[in-house]
Write a protein that holds these residues in place. Structure first.
Motif, PDB file in Angstrom:
ATOM      1  N   GLY A 136      -7.754 -73.311  82.453  1.00  0.00           N
ATOM      2  CA  GLY A 136      -8.771 -74.032  81.688  1.00  0.00           C
ATOM      3  C   GLY A 136      -8.676 -75.527  81.943  1.00  0.00           C
ATOM      4  O   GLY A 136      -7.850 -75.986  82.732  1.00  0.00           O
ATOM      5  N   ASN A 152      -9.338 -79.579  79.861  1.00  0.00           N
ATOM      6  CA  ASN A 152      -9.709 -80.342  78.666  1.00  0.00           C
ATOM      7  C   ASN A 152     -10.732 -81.426  78.998  1.00  0.00           C
ATOM      8  O   ASN A 152     -11.010 -82.298  78.187  1.00  0.00           O
ATOM      9  N   LEU A 194     -16.514 -79.056  81.555  1.00  0.00           N
ATOM     10  CA  LEU A 194     -16.875 -77.885  80.755  1.00  0.00           C
ATOM     11  C   LEU A 194     -18.390 -77.789  80.544  1.00  0.00           C
ATOM     12  O   LEU A 194     -18.947 -76.707  80.390  1.00  0.00           O
ATOM     13  N   LEU A 250     -12.546 -71.785  84.888  1.00  0.00           N
ATOM     14  CA  LEU A 250     -12.663 -71.183  83.549  1.00  0.00           C
ATOM     15  C   LEU A 250     -13.268 -72.190  82.586  1.00  0.00           C
ATOM     16  O   LEU A 250     -12.813 -73.340  82.523  1.00  0.00           O
ATOM     17  N   ARG A 251     -14.246 -71.753  81.809  1.00  0.00           N
ATOM     18  CA  ARG A 251     -14.856 -72.672  80.833  1.00  0.00           C
ATOM     19  C   ARG A 251     -14.161 -72.512  79.491  1.00  0.00           C
ATOM     20  O   ARG A 251     -14.664 -71.846  78.577  1.00  0.00           O
ATOM     21  N   GLN A 252     -12.968 -73.079  79.406  1.00  0.00           N
ATOM     22  CA  GLN A 252     -12.212 -73.039  78.146  1.00  0.00           C
ATOM     23  C   GLN A 252     -11.210 -74.175  78.136  1.00  0.00           C
ATOM     24  O   GLN A 252     -10.894 -74.763  79.175  1.00  0.00           O
ATOM     25  N   ARG A 253     -10.725 -74.505  76.933  1.00  0.00           N
ATOM     26  CA  ARG A 253      -9.694 -75.546  76.816  1.00  0.00           C
ATOM     27  C   ARG A 253      -8.406 -75.042  77.470  1.00  0.00           C
ATOM     28  O   ARG A 253      -8.188 -73.832  77.577  1.00  0.00           O
TER      29      ARG A 253
END
Length: 591
Positions: free
Chosen positions: A233, A235, A240, A248-251
């Motif tokens: 992921g 930040n 994003l 990956l589209r996540q924190r």
């Protein structure tokens, strides 16, 4: 040779080679490469020949117009190519002309990446023959912009992407890679790309670029290099939200989830490739980089270029600079702006070398080195709040917040910037250092160029031409008072390719600090009087392959001395052996 066997089984054309010529238990083909890195003789009759069309689309074997008339007949290439027959030299001349016409560095980068996907040997020929011109294109500073825009310029995947989706299946993913004989892996998790921060999955440009330098500058075969990005992921809010983002589209995952994925990865690497595969950690954030190096340094063959590679090249520069500034290492006082991976890594290696030279305990030699971080001078009264890796540098002194005040209090003879923040060596800072040094050594190491602590021009101008200057990114020569100063580039490319080659040819199973010191001493020894006369503390990159062979020989010698080498017996002349093992980008003749 195992790799050649595999290439043949995969349908490549037959190469002219001499199976009777062997060195050190392996096979040396007529081009002299790979002899140290293979354990199996070629069986010349285990061969299948590719048809013409697929041969032209295989970057490893494609030669474009350089196929001879005979080869065109033998491999069904008639009509698939225009009638002209070219040489590799002419192809190189044409491509360099094309690349020089681009005004935008990113266009040059894209052109080089396209070439790598089309004709691998020609790509490396260009890079080897024009290293000073093309190094800033395929690596820093241009690779930073390429990573920022990787989603937009992404065409064909290079290397392996291991994301949290692959947790529990990492070994299977490694087995999806077509090559079985891997010698060097460069891996990133994209959290701290150069001075640009968290670029997530788009950090892949870094392992790809680093490994192309392993081949071009250190002669490690491209087929034995594997770039890997671990995607947990990002930040980075901008990424994003970017519709073209490829990760990956996540924190970012942290804690146990992160640790488990990395542990699975390191276990799978050893399981799949054995314990002699070198894993180079690249551009991990501080909080992970030190932990990973400490955790796997005793069980795996690991190296962190940001911590150790930077340290080796800077130590080499400092040791070489002593010929210009005088004194021994222990006579000097060092002040760092930046106390992260690079700063503390360099500081530790300088302290180690000082301890080795003076026989003084490491705790004593560390006291000659001071660090400044974002909260000011690192001093003992701050010890409770400091991260673990900064604690050895917390010396007795009253707290100082301002960097200029720290310079005036410590009076360093060597000023080193590893802060990742541009223009922090101000006019006042440089003038202060020059006021108590006849020849101050100033090293502005942060990349890319925009993040450099000062420019070459500022260093020479504010010291009235007295500074010995080196930077992380390239700067053009500077004219001051009628004299031309050539700034040195403290580039990790001087070290990691030769270090990697030394590890490969000796079959080392661990990276020891003594091997790093040996690499630094080898590089410092390559600086000539002619280089010193120009104020240079690093040799020209145009000689990099010879320099890499010298470094590889010293590193290998140290591995044998420490009992860490497994490739026995030890070759008699390690420099010649290292040179003989280097990949050659010259075209092969096909039967």
């Amino acid at each position: 040779m195992e790799s050649t066997l595999k290439e043949m089984r995969d349908g490549a054309s037959v190469l002219d080679m001499d199976p009777s010529s062997t060195v050190g238990g392996g096979v040396e083909d007529v081009y002299g490469e790979d002899c140290a890195t293979e354990d199996q003789l070629v069986t010349p009759w285990t061969v299948s020949v590719a048809s013409g069309y697929s041969l032209l689309r295989d970057p490893r074997h494609n030669k474009g117009l350089a196929y001879t008339e005979k080869e065109r007949d033998a491999h069904y290439l008639r009509g698939l190519l225009p009638p002209s027959v070219s040489t590799q030299q002419l192809q190189e001349k044409k491509l360099m002309q094309n690349i020089r016409q681009y005004q935008v560095p990113l266009q040059k980068y894209t052109a080089m990446m396209d070439l790598q996907e089309r004709n691998e040997r020609l790509f490396y020929k260009l890079l080897v023959d024009n290293v000073e011109e093309l190094l800033p294109v395929v690596y820093t500073p241009t690779v930073g912009e390429a990573c920022q825009k990787y989603g937009s310029i992404f065409r064909r995947p290079q290397g392996l992407y291991i994301s949290l989706k692959e947790k529990g299946k990492v070994l299977e993913v490694l087995k999806n890679w077509p090559e079985r004989s891997i010698q060097v892996i460069v891996v990133t998790d994209g959290e701290r790309i150069l001075g640009l921060g968290d670029l997530g999955c788009q950090g892949m440009g870094i392992p790809v670029g680093k490994l192309s330098l392993y081949t071009a500058l250190g002669g490690v075969r491209p087929s034995s290099c594997l770039p890997i990005t671990i995607d947990v992921g990002t930040n980075n809010e901008q990424l994003l939200k970017d519709e073209f983002y490829i990760g990956l589209r996540q924190r970012r995952a942290t804690g146990q989830e992160y640790t488990e994925l990395l542990d699975e990865f390191m276990t799978a690497v050893k399981q799949n490739y054995g314990e002699k595969v070198l894993v180079q950690f690249e551009d991990f954030a501080n909080h992970n980089a030190f932990d990973l190096l400490a955790k796997y340094g005793t069980t795996h063959l690991v190296f962190n270029d940001d911590i150790q590679g930077t340290a080796v090249v800077v130590l080499a520069g400092v040791v070489a600079a002593l010929k210009l500034i005088g004194g021994s290492l222990a006579d000097h006082t060092f002040l760092f702006l930046g106390a992260g991976e690079a700063g503390t890594g360099i500081a530790e290696l300088i302290a180690l070398e000082m301890s080795k030279q003076t026989k003084a305990p490491l705790g004593e030699t560390r006291k000659k080195i001071w660090l400044v971080d974002s909260k000011g001078l690192v001093v003992s009264s701050r010890k409770e709040s400091l991260q673990q890796f900064k604690k050895p540098w917390a010396h007795e002194h009253e707290p100082i917040m301002d960097f200029l005040d720290a310079v005036k209090a410590i009076k360093p003879t060597v000023l080193i910037g590893s802060s990742g923040v541009g223009r922090t060596f101000t006019k006042e800072v440089i003038e202060a250092v020059a006021s108590f040094n006849e020849k101050p050594l100033i090293m502005a190491l942060s990349n890319p160029t925009s993040q450099s602590e000062c420019t070459a021009e500022e260093a020479y101008t504010y010291t009235k031409g007295r500074a010995i200057f080196a930077s992380g990114s390239p700067f053009d020569p500077v004219e001051y008072n009628g004299k031309v100063f050539v700034p040195g580039q403290s580039n990790n490319a001087y070290i990691f390719p030769g270090l990697g080659l030394g590890i490969v040819i000796s079959g080392a199973i661990r990276v020891h600090d003594e091997m790093l010191l040996a690499a630094a001493e080898a590089l410092a020894g390559q600086v000539t009087k002619e280089n010193f006369d120009k104020g240079l503390i690093f040799p020209p990159l145009s000689n990099i392959r010879k320099i890499s062979a010298q470094i590889a020989a010293k590193v290998a010698a140290k591995a044998y001395e420490l009992g860490l080498a497994t490739r026995l017996p030890r070759p008699h002349n390690l420099v010649k052996y290292a040179e003989s093992c280097m990949y050659s980008p010259t075209y092969r003749s096909y039967r």
